[in-house]
Design an enzyme around this catalytic site. Structure first.
Site, PDB file in Angstrom:
ATOM      1  N   LYS A  24      55.270  41.879  67.072  1.00  0.00           N
ATOM      2  CA  LYS A  24      56.514  42.661  66.993  1.00  0.00           C
ATOM      3  C   LYS A  24      56.729  43.454  68.276  1.00  0.00           C
ATOM      4  CE  LYS A  24      56.251  42.431  62.061  1.00  0.00           C
ATOM      5  NZ  LYS A  24      55.740  42.958  60.796  1.00  0.00           N
ATOM      6  N   GLN A  65      54.061  48.406  58.326  1.00  0.00           N
ATOM      7  CA  GLN A  65      53.356  47.127  58.198  1.00  0.00           C
ATOM      8  C   GLN A  65      52.594  47.091  56.872  1.00  0.00           C
ATOM      9  OE1 GLN A  65      53.576  44.498  60.460  1.00  0.00           O
ATOM     10  NE2 GLN A  65      52.527  43.425  58.806  1.00  0.00           N
ATOM     11  N   ASP A 123      63.001  46.487  57.508  1.00  0.00           N
ATOM     12  CA  ASP A 123      62.510  45.365  56.710  1.00  0.00           C
ATOM     13  C   ASP A 123      63.430  45.023  55.536  1.00  0.00           C
ATOM     14  OD1 ASP A 123      60.295  43.931  57.446  1.00  0.00           O
ATOM     15  OD2 ASP A 123      58.865  45.464  56.794  1.00  0.00           O
TER      16      ASP A 123
END
Ligand code: NAD
Length: 285
Positions: free
Chosen positions: A52, A96, A119
């Site tokens: 990322k 994460q 997300d």
């Protein structure tokens, strides 16, 4: 006849190039910022976080990785999220997953401002997705829709079968296929007569986590097959679909690697830029 390959690597590279151009034309003060929160020592998570960071660098957005030790408490994590929610430099926040067992992941996801939810996992954004409202879409399913769109096939009225009901893939891709007017069936570990159901699918999405689970015999002739699985078999990557038998039945198929995987990170970048108010929900198609 052998299936045509949906080349996720190439399609993701196209999305990345377009986002990079968009960012390169922005004044310094408007460059989007993504905060990635990484708690603990899960080795796979460390790889994803590095990917990322690399993607952010490539596109030219600012990326801030916040690394907390495995021993971090839920309160510490919530305090960090609160700080990021309030920071004018941050447009998108990604926590994460998985988080260490001592932390309530749902509480953490809900603590991220929906307007900064890179997300698309916040309950408010999930609700909007199911209502068919414009929202930030979870990255992997958003990538899958871009792959499906790349085939040029009109999905309206098609029968779609999704195998897997996780919050990150199975459920959101089902909502998105529904919003594109597919008739959607969601299957899972307790589905009876799975091959019978999967053989109805014009679009079959496999998000199971079991290598080579979906064989050619489970696929309708000329179906579009999307393989989300990432499994390691003897040190090599394998999807959830048995490519050799499936590609003899399907019209289009995604390979593993090089299918859905590269799209996920490209769509995270797209989401961050969307949250910065620079584009609408776009899939790069
Ligand atoms: P998960 O473990 O959360 O969910 C798996 C789903 O498969 C469950 O809903 C379960 O009911 C279903 N399932 C399990 N056994 C089954 C069976 N025998 N028959 C029918 N259904 C069955 O998994 P997930 O997080 O959705 O991930 C699925 C796969 O996709 C994994 O391999 C994961 O690594 C991969 N993945 C890839 C990406 C990517 O970017 N390419 C992103 C997310 C997940």
């Amino acid at each position: 006849m052998s299936a045509l390959i949906i080349d996720g690597k190439k399609i993701a590279a196209g999305v990345t190039e377009r986002l990079k151009n968009l960012v390169s034309n922005l004044p310094a003060g408007e460059i989007p910022g993504l905060a990635v929160v990484h708690v603990g020592d899960d080795p796979a998570s460390a790889v994803y976080v590095r990917q990322k960071e690399r993607a952010s660098r490539e596109i030219g957005i600012r990326s801030y990785v916040h690394k907390l030790p495995e021993s971090a408490t839920q309160d510490e994590l919530l305090r960090l999220i609160d700080k990021l929610n309030k920071s004018a430099e941050i447009d998108g926040i990604l926590v994460q997953l998985p988080l260490p067992g001592s932390i309530d992941a749902e509480k953490v996801i809900a603590a991220v401002l929906p307007e900064k939810d890179a997300d698309g996992f916040h309950p408010a954004n999930v609700g909007k997705l199911w209502m068919g409202d414009e929202t930030v879409e979870p990255c992997t399913p958003k990538g899958i829709m871009a792959l499906l769109d790349s085939t040029g096939v009109d999905m309206s009225g098609m029968e779609a079968v999704v195998i897997g009901r996780s919050n990150i893939v199975g459920k959101p891709i089902s909502a998105m296929l529904l919003s594109r007017h597919c008739s959607v069936t969601i299957c899972h570990s307790r589905t009876k007569n799975l091959p019978e159901v999967s053989r109805r699918a014009d679009i079959l999405v496999a998000a199971i986590g079991k290598p080579n689970f979906v064989t050619g015999g489970m696929i309708k002739s000329r179906a579009i097959v999307i393989d989300v699985g990432i499994n390691r078999v003897n040190g090599k990557l394998a999807g959830d679909v048995e490519f050799e038998t499936a590609s003899r039945k399907a019209s289009w198929i995604t390979p593993v690697p090089g299918g859905v995987g590269p799209m996920t990170i490209a769509m995270l970048m797209s989401n961050t830029i969307q949250l910065a108010g620079l584009i609408h929900s776009e899939r790069g198609e």
